[in-house]
Design an enzyme around this catalytic site. Sequence first.
Site, PDB file in Angstrom:
ATOM      1  N   ASP A 147       8.548 -34.529  14.173  1.00 37.11           N
ATOM      2  CA  ASP A 147       8.045 -35.652  14.982  1.00 37.11           C
ATOM      3  C   ASP A 147       7.071 -36.525  14.187  1.00 37.11           C
ATOM      4  O   ASP A 147       6.360 -37.344  14.762  1.00 37.11           O
ATOM      5  CB  ASP A 147       7.363 -35.122  16.253  1.00 37.11           C
ATOM      6  CG  ASP A 147       6.175 -34.210  15.950  1.00 37.11           C
ATOM      7  OD1 ASP A 147       5.895 -33.946  14.755  1.00 37.11           O
ATOM      8  OD2 ASP A 147       5.526 -33.756  16.909  1.00 37.11           O
TER       9      ASP A 147
ATOM     10  N   HIS B  58       4.473 -35.352  12.427  1.00 32.80           N
ATOM     11  CA  HIS B  58       3.098 -34.860  12.321  1.00 32.80           C
ATOM     12  C   HIS B  58       2.761 -34.468  10.889  1.00 32.80           C
ATOM     13  O   HIS B  58       3.625 -34.095  10.095  1.00 32.80           O
ATOM     14  CB  HIS B  58       2.792 -33.743  13.330  1.00 32.80           C
ATOM     15  CG  HIS B  58       3.384 -32.402  13.064  1.00 32.80           C
ATOM     16  ND1 HIS B  58       4.349 -31.834  13.861  1.00 32.80           N
ATOM     17  CD2 HIS B  58       3.118 -31.479  12.113  1.00 32.80           C
ATOM     18  CE1 HIS B  58       4.656 -30.635  13.411  1.00 32.80           C
ATOM     19  NE2 HIS B  58       3.928 -30.392  12.342  1.00 32.80           N
TER      20      HIS B  58
ATOM     21  N   ASP C 149      -4.605 -26.389   7.577  1.00 31.44           N
ATOM     22  CA  ASP C 149      -4.736 -26.091   8.996  1.00 31.44           C
ATOM     23  C   ASP C 149      -4.637 -24.595   9.260  1.00 31.44           C
ATOM     24  O   ASP C 149      -4.367 -23.806   8.348  1.00 31.44           O
ATOM     25  CB  ASP C 149      -3.680 -26.875   9.809  1.00 31.44           C
ATOM     26  CG  ASP C 149      -2.292 -26.863   9.163  1.00 31.44           C
ATOM     27  OD1 ASP C 149      -2.072 -26.064   8.229  1.00 31.44           O
ATOM     28  OD2 ASP C 149      -1.437 -27.643   9.587  1.00 31.44           O
TER      29      ASP C 149
ATOM     30  N   GLU D  88      -0.802 -34.200  15.550  1.00 28.86           N
ATOM     31  CA  GLU D  88       0.375 -34.586  16.334  1.00 28.86           C
ATOM     32  C   GLU D  88       0.363 -36.095  16.601  1.00 28.86           C
ATOM     33  O   GLU D  88      -0.679 -36.747  16.455  1.00 28.86           O
ATOM     34  CB  GLU D  88       0.370 -33.827  17.667  1.00 28.86           C
ATOM     35  CG  GLU D  88       0.492 -32.310  17.532  1.00 28.86           C
ATOM     36  CD  GLU D  88       1.915 -31.837  17.218  1.00 28.86           C
ATOM     37  OE1 GLU D  88       2.722 -32.651  16.717  1.00 28.86           O
ATOM     38  OE2 GLU D  88       2.218 -30.663  17.473  1.00 28.86           O
TER      39      GLU D  88
END
Length: 261
Positions: free
Chosen positions: A137, A139, A68, A144
């Site tokens: 979280d 991801h 990314d 996400e």
Amino acid sequence: MEVVITSSAAASGALAADAIEALVRSKPAAVLGTATGSSPLPIYTELVRRHRDGTGPSYDEVQTFNLDEYVGLPVGHEQTYLATIHRELTDGLGLAEARVHGPDPAEDSIPTAGARYESLIADAGGVDLQLLGIGSDGHLAFNEPGSSLASRTRIKTLTKRTREDNARFFGSVDDVPVHVLTQGLGTILEARHLVLIASGSRKADAVAAAVEGPVSATCPASVLQLHPHATVLLDDAAAARLRRADYYREVYAAKPAWQGI
Ligand code: GLP
């Protein structure tokens, strides 16, 4: 999915480094999928140390593809993921610049950046071994919660929580870009071997959801359960919420050494 619980992040890093070296020895032009963030650092430190000591393989023919990239940072900014992977890994392994790839975040070509990056990966023959971290979280890369499990490389908007988590790399949370380019979960699943590394209690809930929870877009890392060769390397703290931790330890202790991960 294979879950390996080690005594420390450094021990996990050494296991992943063993797997990468074995891959590059058997396939000198291997394609390595690289991740940024703090989690893979023990792997990179170990690989670069072994390379400098002269015990590692040659990386001259290897190519790397980052997962990314931030959108909106000036070219060459030290927190771009391309600059980061050069600094933390590929410069130390002596890779030529042209062999180190990341999604192209130039603002005028964002709509085509995803498809162009996917073509580049396909032209290289696909990713042999993809390193992964996990967000607090759940991801994966910058996918996400809510990301399609079939998603491809595209632009995404970061959650407030991820921007806060990543603020430590910037002056403040306001300096963390809002937009990113990320390989999709469908893209990641095409790599031939997935190796996720996590350490510390901050990751324990996300790891438990990814490994033992339902496969769900709510926890993007749970997509690893769909992959035929996924390895999850954890220290004791990151493994603390796993219900089957004893079983994973038992299985790994009984594993023939020649199998590797
Ligand atoms: C970042 C990266 C992910 C990484 C995650 C966890 O947002 N895009 O690839 O896995 O956060 O980061 P860390 O390893 O620093 O906890």
